[in-house]
Design a protein around this motif. Structure first.
Motif, PDB file in Angstrom:
ATOM      1  N   TYR A 469      -2.243   2.534 -13.065  1.00 43.04           N
ATOM      2  CA  TYR A 469      -3.002   2.630 -14.309  1.00 43.04           C
ATOM      3  C   TYR A 469      -3.771   3.948 -14.311  1.00 43.04           C
ATOM      4  CZ  TYR A 469      -7.056   1.520 -11.432  1.00 43.04           C
ATOM      5  OH  TYR A 469      -8.021   1.563 -10.467  1.00 43.04           O
ATOM      6  N   GLY A 470      -4.368   4.246 -15.444  1.00 44.24           N
ATOM      7  CA  GLY A 470      -5.155   5.477 -15.531  1.00 44.24           C
ATOM      8  C   GLY A 470      -4.331   6.617 -16.083  1.00 44.24           C
TER       9      GLY A 470
ATOM     10  N   GLU B 147      -8.445  13.227 -25.031  1.00 42.05           N
ATOM     11  CA  GLU B 147      -8.089  11.925 -25.621  1.00 42.05           C
ATOM     12  C   GLU B 147      -7.650  10.901 -24.579  1.00 42.05           C
ATOM     13  OE1 GLU B 147      -5.326  12.076 -28.816  1.00 42.05           O
ATOM     14  OE2 GLU B 147      -6.696  13.210 -30.087  1.00 42.05           O
ATOM     15  N   GLU B 148      -7.015  11.381 -23.497  1.00 47.50           N
ATOM     16  CA  GLU B 148      -6.477  10.456 -22.496  1.00 47.50           C
ATOM     17  C   GLU B 148      -7.557   9.914 -21.555  1.00 47.50           C
ATOM     18  OE1 GLU B 148      -3.704  12.610 -20.029  1.00 47.50           O
ATOM     19  OE2 GLU B 148      -5.138  14.210 -19.703  1.00 47.50           O
ATOM     20  N   GLU B 149      -8.754  10.499 -21.615  1.00 50.73           N
ATOM     21  CA  GLU B 149      -9.799  10.106 -20.672  1.00 50.73           C
ATOM     22  C   GLU B 149     -10.688   9.000 -21.219  1.00 50.73           C
ATOM     23  OE1 GLU B 149     -11.804  13.383 -18.414  1.00 50.73           O
ATOM     24  OE2 GLU B 149     -10.808  14.572 -19.936  1.00 50.73           O
ATOM     25  N   ASN B 150     -11.375   8.331 -20.315  1.00 46.76           N
ATOM     26  CA  ASN B 150     -12.411   7.411 -20.757  1.00 46.76           C
ATOM     27  C   ASN B 150     -13.640   7.559 -19.859  1.00 46.76           C
ATOM     28  OD1 ASN B 150     -12.362   5.308 -18.565  1.00 46.76           O
ATOM     29  ND2 ASN B 150     -10.230   5.228 -19.256  1.00 46.76           N
ATOM     30  N   PHE B 151     -14.767   7.198 -20.426  1.00 43.99           N
ATOM     31  CA  PHE B 151     -16.066   7.415 -19.770  1.00 43.99           C
ATOM     32  C   PHE B 151     -16.146   6.697 -18.419  1.00 43.99           C
ATOM     33  CE2 PHE B 151     -20.587   6.971 -19.074  1.00 43.99           C
ATOM     34  CZ  PHE B 151     -21.074   8.200 -19.474  1.00 43.99           C
ATOM     35  N   LEU B 152     -15.509   5.520 -18.394  1.00 42.02           N
ATOM     36  CA  LEU B 152     -15.600   4.673 -17.207  1.00 42.02           C
ATOM     37  C   LEU B 152     -15.056   5.378 -15.957  1.00 42.02           C
ATOM     38  CD1 LEU B 152     -16.799   1.868 -17.274  1.00 42.02           C
ATOM     39  CD2 LEU B 152     -14.492   0.929 -17.210  1.00 42.02           C
ATOM     40  N   SER B 153     -14.067   6.248 -16.148  1.00 41.77           N
ATOM     41  CA  SER B 153     -13.478   6.922 -14.989  1.00 41.77           C
ATOM     42  C   SER B 153     -14.455   7.927 -14.370  1.00 41.77           C
ATOM     43  CB  SER B 153     -12.164   7.605 -15.356  1.00 41.77           C
ATOM     44  OG  SER B 153     -12.423   8.701 -16.187  1.00 41.77           O
ATOM     45  N   TYR B 154     -15.511   8.305 -15.119  1.00 37.73           N
ATOM     46  CA  TYR B 154     -16.548   9.173 -14.545  1.00 37.73           C
ATOM     47  C   TYR B 154     -17.609   8.333 -13.826  1.00 37.73           C
ATOM     48  CZ  TYR B 154     -14.583  13.130 -16.990  1.00 37.73           C
ATOM     49  OH  TYR B 154     -13.740  14.118 -17.404  1.00 37.73           O
ATOM     50  N   VAL B 155     -17.817   7.116 -14.370  1.00 37.75           N
ATOM     51  CA  VAL B 155     -18.794   6.227 -13.730  1.00 37.75           C
ATOM     52  C   VAL B 155     -18.211   5.692 -12.420  1.00 37.75           C
ATOM     53  CG1 VAL B 155     -20.212   4.166 -14.034  1.00 37.75           C
ATOM     54  CG2 VAL B 155     -19.646   5.573 -16.013  1.00 37.75           C
ATOM     55  N   PHE B 156     -16.944   5.292 -12.490  1.00 43.45           N
ATOM     56  CA  PHE B 156     -16.253   4.794 -11.289  1.00 43.45           C
ATOM     57  C   PHE B 156     -15.028   5.679 -11.028  1.00 43.45           C
ATOM     58  CE2 PHE B 156     -18.064   0.986 -13.386  1.00 43.45           C
ATOM     59  CZ  PHE B 156     -19.014   0.673 -12.422  1.00 43.45           C
ATOM     60  N   PRO B 157     -15.223   6.776 -10.326  1.00 43.19           N
ATOM     61  CA  PRO B 157     -14.102   7.704 -10.111  1.00 43.19           C
ATOM     62  C   PRO B 157     -12.893   7.052  -9.422  1.00 43.19           C
ATOM     63  CG  PRO B 157     -16.175   8.709  -9.459  1.00 43.19           C
ATOM     64  CD  PRO B 157     -16.469   7.274  -9.731  1.00 43.19           C
ATOM     65  N   LEU B 158     -13.099   5.885  -8.824  1.00 39.96           N
ATOM     66  CA  LEU B 158     -11.964   5.176  -8.218  1.00 39.96           C
ATOM     67  C   LEU B 158     -10.874   4.932  -9.265  1.00 39.96           C
ATOM     68  CD1 LEU B 158     -10.702   3.494  -5.861  1.00 39.96           C
ATOM     69  CD2 LEU B 158     -11.906   1.529  -6.789  1.00 39.96           C
ATOM     70  N   LEU B 159     -11.301   4.672 -10.500  1.00 39.71           N
ATOM     71  CA  LEU B 159     -10.341   4.410 -11.570  1.00 39.71           C
ATOM     72  C   LEU B 159      -9.465   5.634 -11.834  1.00 39.71           C
ATOM     73  CD1 LEU B 159     -12.650   2.535 -14.115  1.00 39.71           C
ATOM     74  CD2 LEU B 159     -11.149   1.555 -12.390  1.00 39.71           C
TER      75      LEU B 159
END
Lengths: 483, 340
Positions: A469-470, B147-159
Motif C-alpha cells: 500500500y502507499g 496528489e498521491e500523498e496524504n498527511f498521515l504518511s508524514y505523521v506516521f512515516p512507516l506508512l
C-alpha cells in the motif's frame, strides 16, 4: 448516488404496483371464495399474474436498461463498428460513459427483489427509505455479496442489541480481509501487471505462472473484499450471505461454482436458469425436439439452452467484452462436457471404488480444477481472446521452464522478498481456512477477548509492515468493484 | 475484567513499541547516500545563534560554507537548505527558524520561485521529515503534498517507508538510534571536480511568467523578516546550466519585485569572474553545483558584502563562539582534506 436513487425508485414503484395488484387479487379471491369455482379462481389468478408480469417486465427493463446503457453501449457500438468497417461504412461514435461503482451488484440485488415480489415470495416494502437502505446498504454496495430481500430486510430494519462478540468477530474479519487484500492480492498484482503488460516477452511458462499468481491474487482481492463487507456488517449485528466456501478445494468445475461467488451463482440459477429451463416456450421446444430428434436430445435441450444462456449472461455481467463472454462460455463448455462424461466417471469409479477417498486422487482433482479454472480466468488478465489463446498455446510450444531457475522468477517485478510475502500469506490463508471448517476462525477468536486483541494487533503490525500500500500501490481498488 | 484490561494494555503497548521500532528502522538514514536528506534535522543540534541564515534549495547548501564565513569574517551562519526545496517550504522553514532565533539577515536563493505547484513526493519527504513537529511543519506539509500523498504518511512515516523492510542495509541498523552530522552548519561538502565544458542557453519556454504563488510566498518571507527586524536578501547562485537555467526574463521579474519592495537582490551568475570562479575546477557536476573550492570563493565574496554593506560584525574573540566554531572548523578541514 443518482444511479442508486434511480434504481431504488424504479424498484420501489414496480414492487408497490405489483403488490397492489397481488393484494387486490388475494382480496377478490377471498371475498368470492364461495361464488367462484376452482377453475374460475385459477383463471383469474393466471390473468392477474400476467398483469403483474407486465409490470415486472417494465421494471426489469428500466432497471437493467440503465445497467445496459451505462455498461454495454460502448461495447455494442464497438461491435457494430467492426461490422460496418467490413462494408466501408462510416463508423458510429463510441460514447464515453462513466460506469458507476458497484452498479451490477445493486441492480441485480434490486431486480432479484422485484422477481421475488412477483413470485409472492416476499411482500413489497411500503417504506421507500427502508427499501433504499436495502438497495444501498453501504458495506456491500461496491462488490456484493448480492443479498436477497428476504434474508436482509428484517435484519436491516430490526432492532439490534449490542453484542461484543459480534463486534469483535466483525472487526477481526475486516482486518483479515485487509490481510488477504494487502499481503497477498496487491503484492501479487505487482508481478501480474508486468506479466500482462509485457506478455510478448513473458510467454510459455510465465503464462502458467500468471495463472497461478492471478488465482491467488483474485482470491485474496475478492474474498478479502467480501470479508471486509461481511465483517463490517457483522460488527453491526447484520449477517450477510457468505460468498465463498474454500473454492480452491473444489474437485470439479460444478463444485467450484457452488463455492465461488455463491450469491452471484444462486442469483443466476434462481432468476435465469430455472425460469428459462421450465418456461412454457422451452417445454414446447423440448417436446418438439423429442419428437423429431429423439428423447435424449429433447431432454437435454432445455437444460443446455438454459445453461448456455446463463453462462453467456454471467460472462456479460462480469464485463462488456468478448473475453468475458468467452470466459462464460468456456465455463459452460466444461460443465456440459463434464455432464456428458458423467456416465463414464461412474463406470470409472465403480471400477476403482477406493479412489473417491484417496488423498492423491483428491489432490489431483483439486489441482486439475484449480488449473482449469485458472486457465479460463486468465482471459480476464489479457482481455484479448486471440492473444489469450496464443499465449495458452505458448505453454505447449515454448519450453522455457529453465528460465525460472535462472532469475526468471524475479524478473517481472517480484523480488525474493515479495515472493516470500505472497507465499507466507497464502500459507496463513490456507491454515485459517482449514481451521475454520467447522467454526470460522474469526468467531472462535472473538470468543476470547485477549486472544482476539492480540490477533488483531499482530495482523495490523504484519499488514502495516508487509502490505502493498502507499505510494505506487492502489489498495482502494478492488477488482470486483469494476463489475 | 481487570486482568483482561491489563493484558490488553500490555499487548497495545507492545504493538506500539514494535511499530515504533520498525518505523525507526525503515526510515531512510541519509548517512552514506542521499546525504542531503539529513540536512534539515541537523539544525536542531545547534547550540548557538546565527547572524545569517541561508534558505533555499541545493544551490544554497552547495554554495555557502558557514565555516569560511566564520573563519574569514567572524560571521556565524547556518544554511537551512534541502534538495528541491520549494518556496513554500522555504517560507515555513524560515517561520520555524525565526521561532528559534532572530538572525541579522536571511538570505534566500530565488531559483525555486519557478515552481508553482508541488513537485516530487520523495523530495518533499527529504525536506519535511527532518522538521520538528510545529505549526510550521503542518503548514509546510499541507502546502507541499502532491496528489498521491496524504498527511498521515508524514505523521506516521512507516506508512510511507514500510516497503523498505526488504531493502534494509547495515546503515539502517547502524544509525537506528543516532545520526552522524553530515553537514557543516547545513553546508554539504563536495570535493570532487567535474569541469563545466560549455555554456548553454536554456530551452526556450512558451511562457516566462513566474508563478504568482511564488511571489506570494516571497512577500510572506519579506513581511515576516520585516516584522522580526531581519534584513531579507535575495540571491541567485552563480550556477546556470541548460537543465537548471535561470532565464533573463525571470531575473527581470525578480529585479522588478525586489526594487518595488526595497529588497536587495544579488544575481551571482554574471559575477562569476569577479568572484573568481573557475568552472574547470570549482564544480563537481559540470556546473550544476559548486564544489567546496567554488563555494569557498563565493562565500568569501558574499561575506565581504555582508560585513561591509549590512554591518555584520566580526564576533571572533567571543570565547563561547570561538570554542564552538573551532570544533566546526576542525571537522570542516578534516573532510576537506579527505580525512573523514
Amino acid at each position: 448516488m443518482i444511479f442508486i436513487l434511480y434504481t431504488a425508485v424504479v424498484t420501489y414503484l414496480t414492487a408497490r404496483l405489483m403488490q397492489k395488484r397481488a393484494d387486490r387479487e388475494d382480496a377478490y379471491v377471498a371475498d368470492n371464495r364461495e361464488t367462484l369455482s376452482k377453475e374460475e379462481r385459477k383463471s383469474y389468478r393466471a390473468k392477474e399474474k400476467k398483469r403483474r408480469l407486465r409490470i415486472l417486465t417494465a421494471g426489469l427493463i428500466l432497471g437493467f436498461g440503465m445497467l445496459a446503457v451505462l455498461k454495454y453501449t460502448a461495447f455494442a457500438v464497438g461491435n457494430v463498428n467492426s461490422i460496418l468497417s467490413m462494408f466501408n461504412v462510416e463508423k458510429l461514435t463510441v460514447p464515453s460513459l462513466l460506469l458507476p461503482l458497484g452498479i451490477s451488484f445493486y441492480t441485480f440485488q434490486s431486480m432479484g427483489y422485484l422477481i421475488d415480489v412477483y413470485r409472492k415470495k416476499v411482500r413489497a416494502e411500503g417504506n421507500f427509505a427502508k427499501l433504499l437502505l436495502f438497495v444501498s446498504f453501504f458495506p456491500q454496495l461496491l462488490q456484493g455479496p448480492i443479498s436477497r430481500f428476504g434474508d436482509l430486510h428484517e435484519q436491516l430494519i430490526g432492532e439490534h442489541k449490542f453484542d461484543a462478540t459480534n463486534l469483535r468477530a466483525g472487526l477481526f474479519r475486516v482486518v483479515w480481509g485487509y490481510f488477504k487484500k494487502l499481503i497477498v492480492a496487491d503484492t501479487a498484482m505487482i508481478g501480474i501487471k508486468t506479466l500482462i503488460e509485457q506478455s510478448d516477452k513473458f510467454d510459455g511458462v510465465y503464462v502458467f505462472l500468471l495463472i497461478v499468481l492471478y488465482s491467488a491474487q483474485i482470491y485474496g482481492d475478492f474474498t478479502g473484499g467480501i470479508d471486509i463487507t461481511i465483517g463490517l456488517s457483522e460488527a453491526m449485528g447484520i449477517k450477510l450471505a457468505e460468498n465463498f466456501n474454500r473454492p480452491f478445494a473444489s474437485r470439479s468445475t460444478k463444485e467450484y461454482w457452488n463455492r465461488w461467488h455463491i450469491t452471484m451463482g444462486t442469483w443466476f440459477t434462481d432468476y435465469i436458469f430455472y425460469p428459462l429451463s421450465v418456461s412454457k416456450g422451452m417445454q414446447k421446444l423440448s417436446l418438439t425436439a423429442t419428437k423429431k430428434l429423439g428423447k435424449g436430445f429433447g431432454m437435454r435441450l432445455p437444460v443446455y439452452t438454459a445453461t448456455i444462456a446463463t453462462w453467456f449472461l454471467t460472462g456479460l455481467w462480469h464485463g462488456a467484452g468478448w473475453n468475458f463472454i468467452v470466459w462464460g462460455l468456456l465455463n459452460c463448455l466444461v460443465i456440459l462436457v463434464s455432464r456428458e462424461l458423467e456416465p463414464l466417471y461412474r463406470i470409472f469409479h465403480k471400477r476403482f471404488p477406493k479412489l473417491a477417498n484417496n488423498r492423491v486422487w483428491i489432490t489431483w482433482q483439486m489441482t486439475r480444477t484449480f488449473l482449469l479454472m485458472g486457465l479460463i480466468r486468465s482471459l480476464d488478465c489479457y482481455r484479448d481472446v486471440p492473444k489469450t489463446f496464443r499465449l495458452w498455446g505458448s505453454m505447449l510450444t515454448k519450453w522455457n521452464v529453465g528460465e525460472l531457475f535462472t532469475g526468471g522468477l524475479t524478473s517481472f517485478g517480484l523480488g525474493v522478498a515479495e515472493w516470500c510475502v505472497i507465499l507466507g500469506g497464502v500459507l496463513v490463508i490456507n491454515i485459517f481456512d482449514r481451521l475454520g471448517r467447522e467454526t470460522p476462525v474469526h468467531r472462535r477468536v472473538a470468543a476470547k477477548p485477549v486472544a482476539w486483541f492480540a490477533a488483531v494487533c499482530a495482523f495490523v503490525v504484519v499488514i502495516l509492515i508487509f502490505g502493498a500500500y502507499g505510494i505506487g500501490y492502489d489498495a482502494s481498488q478492488f477488482i470486483y468493484q469494476q463489475f | 475484567m481487570k486482568k483482561t484490561l491489563i493484558l490488553c494494555t500490555c499487548i497495545l503497548l507492545a504493538t506500539v513499541l514494535c511499530l515504533g521500532f520498525v518505523q525507526m528502522l525503515v526510515m531512510p538514514k541519509y548517512m552514506t547516500t542521499s546525504r542531503d536528506g539529513a540536512l534539515i534535522a541537523e539544525y536542531y543540534n545547534e547550540t548557538t545563534n546565527h547572524d545569517v541564515v541561508f534558505i533555499g534549495d541545493c544551490e544554497v547548501y552547495e554554495s555557502f560554507t558557514p565555516p569560511t564565513l566564520w573563519q574569514e569574517y567572524g560571521i556565524t551562519s547556518y544554511v537551512r537548505g534541502s534538495a528541491q526545496q520549494l518556496i513554500w517550504q522555504s517560507y515555513y522553514l524560515l517561520e520555524e527558524t525565526l521561532k528559534y532565533e532572530t538572525p541579522k539577515a536571511v538570505v534566500f536563493n530565488v531559483f525555486s520561485i519557478k515552481y508553482g505547484v508541488p513537485q516530487n513526493e520523495a523530495y518533499n519527504h527529504m525536506t519535511l521529515d527532518g522538521m520538528k513537529w510545529s505549526q510550521s511543519k503542518v503548514g509546510a506539509i499541507n502546502a507541499s503534498m502532491t496528489e498521491e500523498e496524504n498527511f498521515l504518511s508524514y505523521v506516521f512515516p512507516l506508512l510511507r517507508y514500510h516497503s523498505r523492510w526488504s531493502e534494509l542495509t547495515g546503515e539502517d541498523w547502524q544509525y537506528l538510534y543516532h545520526r552522524d552530522t553530515v553537514s557543516h552548519n547545513g553546508y554539504l561538502m563536495q570535493t570532487g571536480i567535474a569541469p563545466k565544458t560549455r555554456d548553454a542557453d536554456g530551452i526556450p519556454l512558451a511562457n516566462y511568467s513566474l508563478p504568482a504563488v511564488g511571489f506570494e510566498y516571497l512577500e510572506k518571507m519579506r513581511a515576516l523578516c520585516e516584522e522580526k527586524g531581519v534584513e531579507f536578501i535575495l540571491i541567485k547562485a552563480p550556477t546556470n546550466t541548460r537543465g537548471y537555467y535561470w532565464y533573463n526574463e525571470w531575473d527581470a521579474q525578480i529585479i522588478s519585485w525586489a526594487s518595488e519592495k526595497g529588497v536587495d537582490y544579488y544575481n551571482f551568475i554574471s559575477l562569476d569572474e569577479e568572484i573568481g570562479l573557475d568552472w574547470s575546477t570549482d564544480t563537481y557536476d559540470k556546473g550544476v553545483h559548486l564544489n567546496v573550492y567554488g563555494a569557498e570563493k563565493l562565500t568569501s565574496y558574499f561575506g565581504n558584502i555582508l560585513a561591509e554593506k549590512y554591518g555584520l560584525s566580526d564576533r571572533r574573540g567571543d570565547s563561547e563562539l570561538d570554542a564552538v566554531w573551532a570544533e566546526k572548523l576542525a571537522a570542516y578541514q578534516k573532510e576537506r582534506n579527505g580525512e573523514s
